[in-house]
Motif scaffolding. Structure first.
Motif, PDB file in Angstrom:
ATOM      1  N   GLU A 115       0.820  -1.206   0.000  1.00 50.37           N
ATOM      2  CA  GLU A 115       0.000   0.000   0.000  1.00 50.37           C
ATOM      3  C   GLU A 115       0.865   1.272   0.000  1.00 50.37           C
ATOM      4  O   GLU A 115       0.371   2.369   0.254  1.00 50.37           O
ATOM      5  N   HIS A 152      -2.661   3.453   8.845  1.00 47.49           N
ATOM      6  CA  HIS A 152      -3.645   2.602   8.167  1.00 47.49           C
ATOM      7  C   HIS A 152      -3.876   1.343   8.987  1.00 47.49           C
ATOM      8  O   HIS A 152      -2.933   0.623   9.307  1.00 47.49           O
ATOM      9  N   HIS A 171      -6.858  -2.057   9.935  1.00 47.96           N
ATOM     10  CA  HIS A 171      -8.036  -2.842   9.541  1.00 47.96           C
ATOM     11  C   HIS A 171      -8.908  -2.999  10.786  1.00 47.96           C
ATOM     12  O   HIS A 171      -9.236  -4.106  11.196  1.00 47.96           O
ATOM     13  N   HIS A 206     -12.327  -2.914   3.697  1.00 42.83           N
ATOM     14  CA  HIS A 206     -10.874  -3.062   3.788  1.00 42.83           C
ATOM     15  C   HIS A 206     -10.322  -2.454   5.086  1.00 42.83           C
ATOM     16  O   HIS A 206      -9.646  -3.153   5.838  1.00 42.83           O
TER      17      HIS A 206
END
Ligand code: ZN
Length: 682
Positions: free
Chosen positions: A125, A139, A141, A200
């Motif tokens: 990513e 980031h 999840h 996601h």
């Protein structure tokens, strides 16, 4: 979710890393990355990623704009500055102009612009981090976000919860496409605190590490607050008749069914380790009448597919006393699973070679779930992710209907080379996926056997009277090795140990029946009591251990390997050693009887006949005494054989490993004594 930030800890991190020449921007990036990584409800096992944009010195002098971005597959919870890739930002940002970029070109663009070519490759990513302008980007999840966003109307729900505080990015495969799409959403409203990536996870932004982390906490807490409202009752439980079978009885059946391809006679066939989990939340999930619907929709975030495959296997509820029925039902369910998996793979990723068609998560109504993997560590990761799935799907169903990204995306991710690269080196060792039990493993020859099997990749259960010794040997052998207290002369103790091994690893492939001790006395004078005690340990214990092993091996139905530590005394009796040699001779016959009676089931039975090894049976004091009695030095005594070489515990251990790998050998004895013609078998 709790805000774990501490100003004083952050200062400490800055000071500590400064000594290593690491700047403040990266030091704080490391500090708050670890905060994210410490909460399994945010990221797990190499998931999630973080970055910071700053300046770094070039070799040629001057400074250049760079981005430090997490290396692929690195764990946020234990991350260090060296786990970040440092990449020149200018060349990466020029990629924004492109319409398309292949995966290979993307990785190459990252690697060729790294300041340190030896650093890890950046996360898949990394272009999202590079394209989006904010200095710090986190980031995760996060479970709560996934429960909220993994819904048919996830965009609407997220809009209601966050208003204009975040941008919403429809699902896209990670990589260049997602980076472009995320940038477009950001540019439509550059004031946002973060982006929700539907099905996601989420990004949060900050000018400081503190700000980006705080926003992560806030956004996750807003999702958690929403999940507490307007809930409905989830998962009406199915009714089961009678008592459920135990995990220890169910595991070997499932493990045997899931050994990928090949018959019981194939020696080096792949096997999987099982990791059992149960808890009220898991039971609520697996017992639901509707479990086949909600459990098979798809993974909660796509990269879980490399660990759990896109779907779990759901088997019938096993009843105590009904294991044969269970085996038939599970075999049928597995057949359907494998057919469906291969058909889906052919449809979604044409031309991809299947990794194998076996599940990595099995849901067992009435009991719990199993994670599967080629090592105990991999099985535990699959089980951890399955538990996360249970939590996320349960919460999603409580406020709506769970939905995932398309199955096609999960199959693509499972077979995507960039994702698979995260798994690193696999299949290490000829015995990877195999479960070995070693008795008397707490020291001496047994400890050497444990080390040799662990070095070949086997998971080893170390049984010993001395629980502490067993635990120490297991810890030093590493991987998934376990130490267990066991008195091999007590049938209950042996049964309990094998039960523990079945529950811990899922079954047994190899048993090294090694525990023994020497008693002496001229046979015409020795007491019955001494002889019987020796028979208890040097014969009966071998029989008890082998019988327990065979029962597990038959439940698995994929063969197995029994290995006995015989002795020179069994073939070449020495004066005064009758009490030791007689039961050992019986054990040699026992080895052959197992080969005869269970060969048709693929169970092999072999022995190692070793002599004159320094161990608990032949102590330093005994060596001294015997050498003196023969009028030779200790070294000369120990190497008094045809080859003139001292035999070590490691030599014996290697012979056991060899027999474990010799797929076409049974009823054999390997002699490891440097050559002693009087003890040669004929
Ligand atoms: Zn992600």
């Amino acid at each position: 979710m709790e805000d774990l930030w501490s100003d004083s800890d952050a200062e400490t991190a800055i000071g500590r890393y400064a000594e290593a020449g690491v700047g403040e921007d990266l030091a704080l990036r490391v500090y708050s990355s670890r905060l994210l990584g410490s909460d399994p409800r945010l990221v797990q096992h190499g998931g999630g990623n973080t970055s910071v944009k700053t300046a770094a010195g070039e070799f040629s002098g001057g400074e250049t704009a760079v981005i430090h971005v997490k290396g692929s597959g690195r764990d946020l919870g234990s991350i260090e500055p060296g786990d970040f890739a440092t990449i020149r930002l200018g060349p990466l940002r020029r990629l924004i102009e492109l319409e398309e970029l292949s995966d290979e070109a993307m990785i190459n663009a990252g690697r060729r612009n790294m300041l340190d070519s030896a650093a890890p490759s950046p996360s898949v990513e990394f272009l999202s981090h590079a394209f989006l302008p904010p200095k710090y980007i986190d980031h995760s999840h996060a479970n709560a976000l996934l429960s909220l966003g993994n819904q048919p109307d996830g965009d609407k729900l997220a809009g209601e919860v966050y208003g204009r505080r975040v941008g919403i990015v429809p699902y896209t495969m990670p990589g260049f496409g997602l980076a472009k799409k995320a940038l477009r959403v950001f540019e439509a409203d550059p004031g946002v605190d973060g982006l929700i990536l539907l099905k996601h996870g989420l990004f949060t932004f900050g000018e400081t590490a503190r700000q980006s982390y705080r926003r992560m906490v806030e956004l996750v807490n807003m999702a958690e607050a929403r999940l507490r409202r307007e809930r409905k009752y989830v998962f009406a439980a199915a009714a089961f008749a009678g008592e459920p079978a135990s995990a220890a009885d169910v595991a070997p059946i499932l493990r045997g069914l899931c050994a990928p391809a090949g018959g019981a006679r194939e020696g080096a066939r792949k096997r999987l380790i099982l990791d059992f989990r149960t808890a009220p939340a898991i039971l609520n999930y697996v017992n639901g009448t509707d479990v086949r619907r909600y459990s098979r929709i798809g993974t909660v975030t796509p990269d879980h597919a490399i660990r759990t495959k896109p779907r779990p296997l759901v088997v019938p509820a096993p009843r105590a006393g009904g294991l044969d029925d269970f085996r038939r039902g599970a075999a049928a369910a597995l057949g359907d699973y494998a057919d469906d998996y291969l058909a889906s793979l052919a449809r979604y990723v044409p031309g991809a070679a299947p990794i194998d068609a076996m599940p990595r998560v099995i849901l067992v109504p009435g009991l719990g779930l199993f994670g599967l993997g080629i090592s105990a560590g991999d099985a535990a990761i699959a089980a951890d992710i399955a538990e996360t799935t249970v939590a996320v799907v349960t919460e999603a169903e409580a406020i709506g209907t769970y939905e995932s990204a398309d199955q096609s995306d999960m199959f693509a991710v499972e077979h995507w080379s960039l994702e698979r690269a995260k798994l690193g080196e696999r299949n290490g060792g000829a015995l990877a996926g195999h479960i070995a039990v070693v008795t008397g493993g707490g020291g001496g020859i047994g400890a050497a056997i444990v080390r040799a099997f662990a070095a070949e990749g086997a998971e080893v259960a170390v049984l010993d009277l001395d629980a502490k010794g067993a635990a120490t040997v297991a810890r030093e052998a590493g991987s998934g090795s376990h130490g267990l207290a066991c008195d091999v002369t007590d049938p209950d103790s042996v049964a309990a140990a094998f039960g523990h091994v079945r529950e811990t690893f899922g079954g047994v492939d190899i048993v090294v029946s090694n525990a023994g001790a020497a008693w002496q006395g001229a046979i015409g004078e020795v007491s019955d009591e001494v002889l019987r005690r020796s028979f208890e340990l040097n014969f009966w214990a071998h029989q008890t251990v082998a019988q327990n092993a065979v029962s597990v091996m038959r439940a698995q139905g994929i063969g197995g390997c029994l290995l006995f530590n015989a002795s020179k005394q069994a073939v070449n009796p020495g004066p005064g050693f009758g009490p030791y040699g007689l039961p050992k001779a019986a054990t040699l016959a026992l080895m052959r009887q197992y080969a005869v009676d269970h060969g048709a089931e693929g169970i092999r039975s072999n022995a190692v006949n070793a002599d004159r090894i320094r161990s608990g049976l032949l102590t330093g004091a005994m060596v001294k005494e015997r050498a003196k009695a023969r009028g030779v030095g200790e070294t000369q005594y120990m190497s008094g054989n045809l080859l003139g070489l001292e035999v070590t515990a490691e030599d014996v251990a290697q012979a056991f490993v060899h027999l474990a790998l010799a797929a076409k050998t049974t009823a054999a004895v390997i002699t490891v004594d440097g050559g002693n013609i009087a003890a040669a078998l004929r």
